[in-house]
Design an enzyme around this catalytic site. Structure first.
Site, PDB file in Angstrom:
ATOM      1  N   CYS A 135      48.886  51.472  35.278  1.00 45.06           N
ATOM      2  CA  CYS A 135      48.664  51.034  35.440  1.00 45.06           C
ATOM      3  C   CYS A 135      48.497  49.208  34.670  1.00 45.06           C
ATOM      4  CB  CYS A 135      47.421  50.557  36.508  1.00 45.06           C
ATOM      5  SG  CYS A 135      45.749  50.455  36.034  1.00 45.06           S
ATOM      6  N   CYS A 154      45.097  49.602  32.339  1.00 40.07           N
ATOM      7  CA  CYS A 154      45.559  50.403  31.765  1.00 40.07           C
ATOM      8  C   CYS A 154      46.123  49.774  30.514  1.00 40.07           C
ATOM      9  CB  CYS A 154      45.666  51.725  32.410  1.00 40.07           C
ATOM     10  SG  CYS A 154      44.825  52.520  33.101  1.00 40.07           S
ATOM     11  N   ASP A 199      42.091  36.546  33.571  1.00 40.36           N
ATOM     12  CA  ASP A 199      42.546  36.008  34.885  1.00 40.36           C
ATOM     13  C   ASP A 199      43.266  35.294  34.970  1.00 40.36           C
ATOM     14  OD1 ASP A 199      41.538  37.679  38.455  1.00 40.36           O
ATOM     15  OD2 ASP A 199      43.371  36.043  37.288  1.00 40.36           O
ATOM     16  N   HIS A 235      40.496  54.930  33.538  1.00 37.89           N
ATOM     17  CA  HIS A 235      41.030  54.643  34.937  1.00 37.89           C
ATOM     18  C   HIS A 235      40.476  55.192  35.914  1.00 37.89           C
ATOM     19  CE1 HIS A 235      44.031  53.209  37.705  1.00 37.89           C
ATOM     20  NE2 HIS A 235      43.452  54.226  38.160  1.00 37.89           N
ATOM     21  N   ASN A 258      35.936  43.683  44.755  1.00 37.83           N
ATOM     22  CA  ASN A 258      36.684  43.687  45.374  1.00 37.83           C
ATOM     23  C   ASN A 258      36.929  45.113  45.806  1.00 37.83           C
ATOM     24  OD1 ASN A 258      37.011  41.088  46.514  1.00 37.83           O
ATOM     25  ND2 ASN A 258      38.418  40.725  44.671  1.00 37.83           N
ATOM     26  N   GLY A 313      39.915  43.294  49.776  1.00 38.14           N
ATOM     27  CA  GLY A 313      40.369  42.648  49.161  1.00 38.14           C
ATOM     28  C   GLY A 313      41.138  43.102  47.671  1.00 38.14           C
ATOM     29  N   HIS A 347      42.195  49.484  39.771  1.00 38.56           N
ATOM     30  CA  HIS A 347      41.871  49.694  38.670  1.00 38.56           C
ATOM     31  C   HIS A 347      40.595  48.731  38.765  1.00 38.56           C
ATOM     32  CE1 HIS A 347      41.937  50.961  34.237  1.00 38.56           C
ATOM     33  NE2 HIS A 347      40.523  50.710  34.578  1.00 38.56           N
ATOM     34  N   HIS A 379      37.450  46.917  38.360  1.00 38.72           N
ATOM     35  CA  HIS A 379      37.196  45.903  37.144  1.00 38.72           C
ATOM     36  C   HIS A 379      36.021  44.579  38.538  1.00 38.72           C
ATOM     37  CE1 HIS A 379      39.868  45.071  40.716  1.00 38.72           C
ATOM     38  NE2 HIS A 379      39.914  43.507  40.685  1.00 38.72           N
ATOM     39  N   HIS A 436      35.237  41.154  38.766  1.00 37.97           N
ATOM     40  CA  HIS A 436      35.404  39.329  38.746  1.00 37.97           C
ATOM     41  C   HIS A 436      33.897  38.573  38.108  1.00 37.97           C
ATOM     42  CE1 HIS A 436      39.004  39.274  40.554  1.00 37.97           C
ATOM     43  NE2 HIS A 436      38.791  40.642  41.578  1.00 37.97           N
TER      44      HIS A 436
END
Ligand code: 5GP
Ligand code: ZN
Length: 104
Positions: A2, A5, A28, A44, A84, A90, A95, A97, A99
């Site tokens: 991905c 990764c 981002d 992952h 999310n 959303g 993977h 994460h 925000h």
């Protein structure tokens, strides 16, 4: 493999702001705040709902990295932290994460 990764393994470019043994953080590509950073597990894992108990410490690692990055980026007066989870939550990149949004 991905996209997150690939970024973690330096196979794709990203504006990396922080890294330790278990997490990597980068800006981002489509920021939704003046400071918008993604804090990503190096391992992952698709999302929070796919985490096994043995990997739950990664969530602490991600949150502790967020605290440090907020200070480094000088947005620690106030910021948002958002996971999310799943398409209905959303999530687009499968993977794990977090925000970090700040600088409003
Ligand atoms: P999600 O909706 O899955 O929680 O958020 C994925 C985030 O990854 C989005 O905010 C999107 O802008 C960001 N993103 C997607 N592809 C890339 C990329 O290749 N590089 C960077 N730096 N961010 C990305
Ligand atoms: Zn991945």
């Amino acid at each position: 493999m991905c996209i997150f990764c690939e970024i973690a393994q330096r196979k794709q470019p990203a504006d990396i702001v922080y890294e330790n043994a278990t997490v990597i953080a980068f800006r981002d590509i489509h920021p939704k705040a003046p400071v918008h950073i993604l804090i990503v597990s190096k391992k992952h894992i698709a999302s929070v709902k796919e985490i096994e108990m043995e990997d739950c410490g990664l969530l602490v690692d991600i949150l502790c990295a967020a605290k440090k990055i907020a200070e480094d980026q000088k947005v620690d007066e106030g910021y948002k932290l958002i996971f999310n989870v799943g398409r209905k939550g959303g999530q687009v990149i499968d993977h794990l994460h977090l925000h970090l949004l700040g600088g409003f």
